[in-house]
Every structure is written in structure tokens, then in C-alpha cells.
Design a protein around this motif. Structure first.
Motif, short mmCIF file in Angstrom:
data_model
loop_
_atom_site.label_atom_id
_atom_site.label_comp_id
_atom_site.label_asym_id
_atom_site.label_seq_id
_atom_site.Cartn_x
_atom_site.Cartn_y
_atom_site.Cartn_z
N TYR A 1 53.18 39.33 83.76
CA TYR A 1 52.83 39.43 82.33
C TYR A 1 51.99 38.23 81.93
O TYR A 1 52.22 37.11 82.40
CB TYR A 1 54.09 39.46 81.45
N GLU A 2 51.04 38.46 81.02
CA GLU A 2 50.20 37.36 80.56
C GLU A 2 50.81 36.61 79.38
O GLU A 2 50.76 35.39 79.31
CB GLU A 2 48.82 37.89 80.11
N GLN A 3 51.38 37.37 78.41
CA GLN A 3 51.73 36.73 77.14
C GLN A 3 52.77 37.57 76.39
O GLN A 3 52.70 38.79 76.40
CB GLN A 3 50.44 36.65 76.29
N VAL A 4 53.69 36.86 75.75
CA VAL A 4 54.63 37.54 74.85
C VAL A 4 54.62 36.78 73.53
O VAL A 4 54.77 35.56 73.52
CB VAL A 4 56.06 37.56 75.44
N VAL A 5 54.39 37.50 72.44
CA VAL A 5 54.31 36.85 71.13
C VAL A 5 55.49 37.34 70.28
O VAL A 5 55.68 38.54 70.13
CB VAL A 5 52.98 37.22 70.42
N VAL A 6 56.26 36.39 69.77
CA VAL A 6 57.42 36.75 68.95
C VAL A 6 57.05 36.47 67.50
O VAL A 6 56.65 35.35 67.16
CB VAL A 6 58.65 35.92 69.37
N CYS A 7 57.15 37.48 66.64
CA CYS A 7 56.68 37.36 65.25
C CYS A 7 57.86 37.50 64.30
O CYS A 7 58.61 38.47 64.40
CB CYS A 7 55.66 38.44 64.92
N GLN A 8 57.97 36.59 63.35
CA GLN A 8 59.07 36.62 62.39
C GLN A 8 58.51 36.36 61.00
O GLN A 8 57.75 35.42 60.79
CB GLN A 8 60.08 35.53 62.79
N ASP A 9 58.82 37.23 60.05
CA ASP A 9 58.41 37.01 58.66
C ASP A 9 59.62 37.28 57.77
O ASP A 9 60.04 38.43 57.61
CB ASP A 9 57.25 37.95 58.31
N LYS A 10 60.16 36.20 57.23
CA LYS A 10 61.45 36.29 56.52
C LYS A 10 61.35 37.21 55.30
O LYS A 10 62.22 38.03 55.05
CB LYS A 10 61.87 34.88 56.08
N GLN A 11 60.27 37.06 54.54
CA GLN A 11 60.17 37.81 53.29
C GLN A 11 60.20 39.33 53.50
O GLN A 11 60.88 40.06 52.79
CB GLN A 11 58.89 37.41 52.56
N SER A 12 59.46 39.78 54.50
CA SER A 12 59.38 41.23 54.71
C SER A 12 60.44 41.74 55.68
O SER A 12 60.66 42.93 55.81
CB SER A 12 58.00 41.58 55.29
N GLY A 13 61.07 40.82 56.40
CA GLY A 13 62.07 41.22 57.41
C GLY A 13 61.43 41.57 58.75
O GLY A 13 62.10 42.11 59.63
N LEU A 14 60.13 41.24 58.91
CA LEU A 14 59.48 41.58 60.19
C LEU A 14 60.08 40.78 61.34
O LEU A 14 60.17 39.55 61.30
CB LEU A 14 57.97 41.27 60.11
N LYS A 15 60.49 41.53 62.36
CA LYS A 15 60.88 40.92 63.63
C LYS A 15 60.17 41.75 64.69
O LYS A 15 60.53 42.91 64.91
CB LYS A 15 62.40 41.01 63.86
N ALA A 16 59.12 41.17 65.27
CA ALA A 16 58.31 41.95 66.21
C ALA A 16 58.08 41.18 67.50
O ALA A 16 58.03 39.95 67.49
CB ALA A 16 56.97 42.31 65.57
N ILE A 17 57.95 41.94 68.59
CA ILE A 17 57.63 41.35 69.89
C ILE A 17 56.37 42.05 70.37
O ILE A 17 56.36 43.27 70.56
CB ILE A 17 58.77 41.59 70.90
N ILE A 18 55.30 41.26 70.54
CA ILE A 18 54.07 41.81 71.10
C ILE A 18 54.02 41.37 72.57
O ILE A 18 54.01 40.17 72.85
CB ILE A 18 52.81 41.27 70.38
N ALA A 19 54.02 42.33 73.47
CA ALA A 19 53.95 42.00 74.90
C ALA A 19 52.58 42.40 75.43
O ALA A 19 52.15 43.55 75.26
CB ALA A 19 55.04 42.73 75.67
N ILE A 20 51.89 41.42 76.01
CA ILE A 20 50.58 41.71 76.63
C ILE A 20 50.77 41.58 78.13
O ILE A 20 51.10 40.50 78.63
CB ILE A 20 49.50 40.73 76.13
N HIS A 21 50.61 42.69 78.83
CA HIS A 21 50.89 42.65 80.27
C HIS A 21 49.67 42.19 81.07
O HIS A 21 49.75 41.19 81.77
CB HIS A 21 51.37 44.03 80.76
#
Ligand SMILES: NC(=O)c1ccc[n+]([C@@H]2O[C@H](COP(=O)([O-])OP(=O)(O)OC[C@H]3O[C@@H](n4cnc5c(N)ncnc54)[C@H](O)[C@@H]3O)[C@@H](O)[C@H]2O)c1
Ligand SMILES: CC(C)C[C@H](N)C(=O)O
Length: 366
Positions: free
Chosen positions: A12-32
Motif C-alpha cells: 500500500y502507498e498511503q492511508v489517510v485518516v480523516c476526522q471532523d468533529k462538527q459533522s461527525g466525519l470519520k473516514a479512512i482513505i486507502a490508496i493502494h
């Protein structure tokens, strides 16, 4: 899970963990892998039992997109996002806009689209913040909802697999057991019904089942009964890992051909179904219609051109079957070989993705 170890093992090249408290966003972007181009893969919104399960899903799905895009002949790498949450209750405008800003921050290394739990409306919100999103409303010059096109690709791929198993690609009179009758499978059922196939369906969503019963005369069964029903073709169209130790002994179908990603729990399950003489249409080859369709947006969307390319899934399934016979390996391994060989060839001419005019979604109206 030891994340770095896992990333190193499967490249895998990259994993990006995204958190935004106000909206409740919890996201994982995986770039293989971006050898072939920017990583294109959908965004799944799902309630996961644990954060680890969400990471695993994002990683597995991202790798699947690398193989899918390579096998489909697209100049795209593989990536995927999972957003942790219930798509029926937890969505809001701020969430998708925040997510869009994270994608914009990747400056074109990752392009998103729909997957389970996300819609064209969600993609439109992402588009408020970034151009690196496909499958947005046709009013923007985009291709819209990819699901009907995915369904058409699965339908033609199923015909190619049927030709191998039954000596004819006609599905008239065949019985197809469909697991999950959501966006893709509803449209698949339509094609199958129009050709004269009989349908057996299941879904955890009772309304989805009823629609297939009402519209296509499908027979409904419980979710745990779908594996063992008498049928010619089993079409997994819900979630992954459904071909496993528990289900394989129950399967009576001669063909497995469906839309779901990551259908084999482990590769050994692909070996087992091959030994049983089941013709398995590898998931990422047969379900590439959606990504082929959205990828056409990179050239200024042309539906005829995209659909012609989606029809090529028939030939691609035949090609995988040919490689499988030639090399004496199961079809899942033949598909992997086809994808890996293409990536390897390109790796020799260039390594990581660099931005060029064909990777920018500038062909649409805003
Ligand atoms: N949408 C696309 O264009 C596309 C493209 C390629 C692959 N896929 C894959 O195809 C599959 C279906 O995608 P979709 O867009 O139709 O999603 P969807 O959410 O519209 O449909 C999935 C359906 O499966 C049902 N389901 C979930 N768990 C189930 C279970 N245990 N038993 C029976 N039914 C169950 C859901 O209730 C839902 O109706 C997914 O694996 C997705 O990743 C989708
Ligand atoms: C790009 C999208 C259409 C991706 C799709 N959800 C897939 O798994 O192929």
C-alpha cells in the motif's frame, strides 16, 4: 492489525485518516497503488463493528480497485474510502463537504465515486469542495449513478461465464439466485428477467425483496437460505467474504457471477470452488462496469463510448477463463495474473503517478 506491516506486505502507498468533529466525519482513505494513474475508487458508508474492521475493509477494497482498474485496461490506480456511520441516519451536508476537502488535499492522487451507502446526492456535495469526484449529477456533464452500468456489466459477464459452464450464453430458462437486491442487483434482475431467467432473491431489507418479487416475479428466501437453493447461477450482490468454509458446501450453482466486491473470504476458497467445477467470474473483472463508466469522465463523458467498453467485460471474462485453462490455475488467480502483469509492465516504464491533463476533471460544466 499492525497497519504498517499490513501496508508493507500488500504494497500500500498511503492511508489517510480523516476526522471532523462538527459533522461527525470519520473516514479512512486507502490508496493502494498509483502505478497506472490516480487511485479511483468509491466511498462506502457502513456501520462497522470496530475501527479495525473499517480499516480492513478500506484496505481490502482499495487493493481490489487496483486490480479492477488494471484488469479493465483503465489508466487508473486503486483506492477506496470507508466512512464509518449509518448511511440511513448519520449523513449530513457538512460531512460530505468536509470529506471533499480531504480529497482536495490529496491533489488528484485519489478520485472518488459511489459505493454501498453513498449516492449521487452525496457525490454532488463532495463536488462542492473538489473536482476529484465522479458519478455526480449528469447536469454537471457527469455520468451519474454508476449502479445500472455496473449491473449491465455483470449481466454480460454472467453470460460469458454461462457459455463456459452450459455451452450457451443464453440465460433464458436459467435460475439465478441473487444475494442482496440493492442498486446494482435490482438492475441486474431486470436484465435477467427480460431475458427469461427465473430469479430467487434475498435481502436484509424487506422492501428491496418485495420490489423484486413484484417487478420480476422473483421467489424470496431467507438470507441464510440463498446459498443452498437449487439454481444454475449464484450472484452475490451484497457484501464481501460470502464464499467461505460455511457457504461452499451448500452451493449447488455451476456458476458464481455477481457484483459484490471481495467475494472470496480467502484465496483458498477460490481454489475450492474451482475444484468443484464451478465457473467463478472474478468479482473485480465482472463488476468493473461502474468504474469503467465513471472513468470515462476523465475524457469528457460519452455514454456510447463508455457502454461499448463495458460490453468488453464479456471478452474479459472469456480471457480470464482462457488464462485459467492455459496456465492450469483457478479463475481468480488468472485475473490476478492478468492485472499484475499489466501493472508490472507499466512499472518498468514509470513509477509513481504524476499529474497530467487527462487526470484532471476539467471537461465538465460547473
Ligand atoms: N454500485 C456500483 O456501481 C458497484 C460497482 C462495483 C461493485 N459494487 C459492489 O456491489 C455490491 C452491491 O452494491 P450496491 O451499490 O448495489 O449496494 P446497495 O447497498 O445498494 O445494495 C446492497 C444490498 O445488499 C443488502 N444486504 C446487505 N447485507 C446483506 C446480507 N447479509 N444478506 C442479504 N442482503 C444483504 C442490502 O440491504 C442492500 O439492499 C457491493 O459489494 C459493492 O461494493 C457496486
Ligand atoms: C468507482 C465506483 C463506481 C466504484 C464501485 N463502487 C466499485 O466498487 O467498483
Amino acid at each position: 492489525m499492525e497497519l504498517f506491516k499490513y501496508m508493507e506486505t500488500y504494497d500500500y502507498e498511503q492511508v489517510v485518516v480523516c476526522q471532523d468533529k462538527q459533522s461527525g466525519l470519520k473516514a479512512i482513505i486507502a490508496i493502494h497503488d498509483t502505478t497506472l494513474g490516480p487511485a479511483l475508487g468509491g466511498t462506502r458508508m457502513w456501520t462497522y463493528d470496530s475501527e479495525e474492521a473499517a480499516f480492513e475493509d478500506a484496505l481490502r477494497l482499495a487493493k481490489g480497485m487496483t486490480y479492477k482498474n488494471a484488469a479493465a485496461g483503465l489508466n487508473l490506480g486503486g483506492g477506496k474510502t470507508v466512512i464509518i456511520g449509518d448511511p440511513r441516519k448519520d449523513k449530513n451536508e457538512e460531512m460530505f463537504r468536509a470529506f471533499g476537502r480531504y480529497i482536495q488535499g490529496l491533489n488528484g492522487r485519489y478520485i472518488t465515486a459511489e459505493d454501498v451507502g453513498t449516492t449521487v446526492a452525496d457525490m454532488d456535495l463532495i463536488h462542492e469542495e473538489t473536482d476529484y469526484v465522479t458519478g455526480i449529477s449528469p447536469a454537471f456533464g457527469s455520468s451519474g449513478n454508476p449502479s445500472p452500468v455496473t449491473a449491465y456489466g455483470v449481466y454480460v459477464g454472467m453470460k460469458a461465464a454461462a457459455k463456459e459452464a452450459f455451452g450457451t450464453d443464453s440465460l433464458e430458462g436459467k435460475t439465478v439466485a441473487v444475494q442482496g437486491v440493492g442498486n446494482v442487483a435490482y438492475n441486474l434482475c431486470k436484465h435477467l428477467h427480460e431475458e427469461g431467467a427465473s430469479l430467487i432473491v434475498t435481502d436484509i431489507n424487506k422492501e428491496a425483496v418485495q420490489r423484486a418479487v413484484d417487478d420480476f416475479g422473483a421467489k424470496a428466501v431467507n438470507t441464510d437460505e440463498i446459498y443452498s437453493v437449487d439454481c444454475d447461477i449464484f450472484a452475490p450482490c451484497a457484501l464481501g467474504a460470502v464464499i467461505n468454509d460455511d457457504t461452499i458446501p451448500q452451493i449447488k450453482a455451476k456458476v458464481i457471477a455477481g457484483a459484490a466486491n471481495n467475494q472470496l473470504k480467502e484465496t483458498t476458497h477460490g481454489d475450492q470452488i474451482a475444484e468443484m467445477g464451478i465457473v467463478y467470474a472474478p468479482d473485480y473483472v465482472i463488476n468493473a462496469g461502474g468504474v469503467i463508466n465513471v472513468a470515462d469522465e476523465l475524457y469528457g463523458y460519452n455514454r456510447d463510448r463508455a457502454m461499448k467498453r463495458v460490453e468488453g467485460i464479456y471478452d474479459n471474462i472469456q480471457k480470464v477463463i482462457e488464462i485459467s485453462k492455459r496456465d492450469g490455475i483457478p479463475t481468480y488467480a488468472a485475473a490476478d495474473r492478468m492485472a499484475e502483469e499489466r501493472i508490472e509492465r507499466m512499472k518498468n516504464s514509470r513509477s509513481q503517478f504524476l499529474m497530467n491533463p487527462h487526470n484532471i476533471l476539467t471537461h465538465r460544466n460547473r
